[in-house]
Design an enzyme around this catalytic site. Structure first.
Site, PDB file in Angstrom:
ATOM      1  N   VAL A 187     149.272  45.485  12.007  1.00  0.00           N
ATOM      2  CA  VAL A 187     149.581  45.872  13.388  1.00  0.00           C
ATOM      3  C   VAL A 187     150.980  46.454  13.544  1.00  0.00           C
ATOM      4  O   VAL A 187     151.356  46.889  14.627  1.00  0.00           O
ATOM      5  CB  VAL A 187     149.422  44.695  14.378  1.00  0.00           C
ATOM      6  N   LYS A 188     151.766  46.471  12.459  1.00  0.00           N
ATOM      7  CA  LYS A 188     153.128  46.986  12.557  1.00  0.00           C
ATOM      8  C   LYS A 188     153.131  48.519  12.494  1.00  0.00           C
ATOM      9  O   LYS A 188     152.096  49.164  12.437  1.00  0.00           O
ATOM     10  CB  LYS A 188     153.991  46.382  11.448  1.00  0.00           C
ATOM     11  N   ILE A 189     154.335  49.108  12.495  1.00  0.00           N
ATOM     12  CA  ILE A 189     154.475  50.561  12.597  1.00  0.00           C
ATOM     13  C   ILE A 189     153.798  51.270  11.426  1.00  0.00           C
ATOM     14  O   ILE A 189     153.061  52.235  11.600  1.00  0.00           O
ATOM     15  CB  ILE A 189     155.961  50.954  12.663  1.00  0.00           C
TER      16      ILE A 189
END
Length: 385
Positions: A187-189
């Protein structure tokens, strides 16, 4: 269901992983070093050490800073558990600094006051873990000045902030922090499926970080206690861990890094659209930290409960029922049962507790379409408008 966050993968990412599968190195191979070097270059840092996840990165960063039993680590209560737990892994005591009512990051003014009191009481922290909440750095210049005055090590937990900048330089450059930690969770960049990294400008820290991620072992004769027995020889010179990342993960992360600028541009576009579309609703929208350019891992709103008839939970559940996977970042860490057992209770950090009673994380990811975002806004308007 529109999730609050998700990975964005393409054929190039798949091909990068397949190429490693077809190579001679699945782990401890050259792709890891290429990923590290590319991230260090992107962030203008001297060294990068990739590990299996950001929690492991925080753990070994604390150890590299010399944190141990009898020491103190301070962090924000508005974060994921790992920002505090890393101190406990080292046997240190953990305390918190309340958040800024505007940015929802660790409050540098509250920190200054707490440090003054701690100096009088001889309870100063050895490590401060500052969290770039939602992708936006704290007031790092003030925190850096305080670190010099009071002698603590700053570790920036920038798990949300790959691609962000502060004071005109990339987060991770090390201007105001001894070490910076990134996360590559889906879910991170950008993602490496699972993975984390520590960046630093200090060669002695980088050397120890590499040793700690691999059982505390060395093959460097200069670090050994006796002459090498032969080309096969290694020594364990301290207690380390198996925190290594694989070449498969590094290949995915390296491929994703090539798309970072596009991901960040889209997230900033989505944040600006949310700002425009939600401006007239009974919501408190995110505020900018001067000098910081957020990576927009999260877009959090606070429901102005005094202006609506629904409760916070009713708003949250109405959005979930409408097919929007909102979330809440974060439950204040000091209110978790484990930390209550350490003596914390309600009222200890009132700003973080007020935030928790109102906050909702809306969908924010690079592949979110304008149509999906418009639907989120429409449902939010129907619920609180």
């Amino acid at each position: 269901m529109i999730p609050y966050g998700r990975q964005s993968l393409d054929q190039a990412d798949i091909d990068a992983v397949v190429a490693v599968l077809q190579s001679d190195w699945l782990t401890q191979g050259p792709t890891i070093e290429r990923f590290e070097q590319a991230m260090a270059a992107r962030c203008e840092a001297g060294y990068a050490v990739a590990v299996c996840n950001a929690t492991a990165a925080l753990h070994i960063a604390c150890l590299a800073a010399g944190l141990g039993p009898g020491d103190r680590l301070w962090t924000t209560p508005n974060t994921f558990l790992a920002s505090a737990n890393c101190g406990r892994y080292c046997g240190a005591e953990v305390d918190f600094v309340d958040i800024d009512p505007l940015t929802w990051n660790l409050d540098a003014n509250a920190l200054a006051l707490k440090l003054e009191a701690a100096e009088r009481d001889a309870t100063l922290p050895k490590v401060l873990v500052v969290v770039a909440f939602s992708g936006q750095s704290c007031d790092m210049q003030t925190i850096g000045t305080l670190a010099e005055r009071y002698g603590f090590t700053v570790i920036e937990d920038a798990s949300h902030a790959v691609g962000a900048s502060y004071a005109g330089r990339p987060v991770g450059c090390g201007e105001f922090a001894a070490m910076t930690v990134f996360s590559f969770h889906p879910v991170k960049i950008i993602t490496s499926a699972e993975g984390g990294m520590v960046l630093t400008n200090r060669p002695e820290l980088a050397e120890r970080l590499r040793r700690l991620r691999s059982h505390g072992m060395t093959r460097d004769p200069a670090q050994m206690t006796e002459p090498s027995h032969g080309p096969w020889y290694y020594q364990q010179i301290e207690l380390g861990f198996n925190y290594r990342i694989t070449d498969l993960q590094a290949a995915l992360g390296l491929s994703q890094l090539g798309k970072l600028e596009g991901f960040i541009a889209r997230r900033r576009e989505l944040a600006a659209r949310y700002d425009r579309l939600l401006a007239d609703l009974p919501l408190t929208l995110p505020s900018a930290q001067p000098g910081a350019q957020s990576a927009w891992h999260l877009y959090v709103v606070r429901v102005q409960l005094d202006r609506i008839t629904l409760t916070h939970r009713e708003v949250f559940e109405a959005l979930r029922a409408a097919g929007i996977g909102v979330n809440l970042h974060y439950i204040p860490v000091h209110l978790q049962p484990y930390y209550r057992e350490q003596g914390f209770t309600e009222g200890d950090f009132p700003e973080a507790e007020r935030y928790y009673a109102q906050a909702i994380s809306l969908p924010m990811f690079a592949a979110l379409t304008d149509e999906q975002q418009d639907y989120v806004v429409e449902q939010l308007r129907r619920t609180v408008g």
